[in-house]
Design an enzyme around this catalytic site. Structure first.
Site: not given
Ligand SMILES: [Zn+2]
Length: 267
Positions: A2-3, A250
């Site tokens: 989640p950002e 990432r």
């Protein structure tokens, strides 16, 4: 993962439901705090700091949670069926009117509110927080000019709240290859200004992230999640590669034509 805008939205929802309410029962399904019980305490507030959630009670305690890759907080009415399997539940907070259920939380711990700095003190300025300071964030980025801009943007010690989506989309919109060294990435203040405008708009919008202006499914982002598909601007196939960050490897997505630079593989 989640950002920051997703985490701030979750905090706002929990705050609206729980702030000022007394907890009538709690259930923590993580070993370190399994025997803790907050029943009888009143929730003062729920706030986000970067991608961390802090629920503070009138007893001076903070429930610190982090959604990590797949965590979520759900709100239910008492008796309502939960949308997730019981074995993924890490925390249950009950008031008279609501049941807040934390699923798959990467972090779920209790600490004195006075000690919150131990868990969020390392964070750089929060893009969505009252402390947002683009000059400070740019200064932290510049402290390591040889580092790849994509990695530096994800490092929550530089600025807090950016995840893979905003990283890749921001680099695309600025025409910057995610592997470009920070010192060669151009106008960092301009980049951070655009980032803050986009994340604040997303927070207000309340839905999934949109950077193209097109909210239709599959059209909302320029490059994130689009490896092997044609760039919406130039038609070059969008590339994808792992990129190190401070807490995990990432992924980065980019268009090698719109974002020329040292990224792996070449066009
Ligand atoms: Zn392109």
């Amino acid at each position: 993962m989640p950002e920051g805008d997703t985490v701030h939205q979750a905090a706002a929802r929990l705050h609206r439901a729980l702030a000022g309410q007394r907890l009538v029962a709690t259930d923590f399904r993580v070993p370190a705090i399994a025997t803790s019980d907050l029943a009888g305490q009143q929730v003062r507030e729920v706030v986000a700091r970067g991608k961390h959630l802090l629920l503070r009670t009138d007893a001076g305690l903070t429930l610190h949670s982090h959604l990590r890759m797949e965590g979520a907080w759900h709100l239910y009415r008492p008796g309502e069926r939960w949308r997730g399997p019981g074995w993924q539940v890490r925390a249950v907070l009950r008031t008279r009117g609501w049941v807040a259920v934390g699923f798959r939380l990467g972090v779920c711990e209790l600490l004195p509110t006075a000690d919150e700095r131990q868990v969020v003190g390392h964070l750089g300025p929060d893009v969505l927080g009252p402390d947002w300071d683009p000059a400070e964030a740019a200064g932290r980025l510049r402290a390591d000019p040889a580092r790849a801009i994509g990695s530096a943007l994800l490092d929550q010690r530089n600025l807090a709240g950016v995840g893979n989506i905003w990283k890749s989309e921001l680099c695309f919109l600025r025409g910057v290859d995610p592997w470009t060294p920070v010192g060669e990435a151009g106008d960092l203040e301009g980049m951070l200004g655009l980032l803050a405008r986009m994340m604040r708009a997303s927070l207000r919008g309340g839905g999934p992230q949109v950077t193209t202006g097109d909210t239709r499914r599959g059209r909302s982002l320029w490059v994130h999640g689009r490896a092997g598909q044609p760039c919406r601007r130039c038609g070059t196939l969008v590339r994808k590669a792992d990129q190190e960050s401070y807490d995990a490897d990432r992924v980065a997505y980019w268009c090698p034509t719109c974002q020329p630079g040292p990224g792996p593989g070449g066009p």
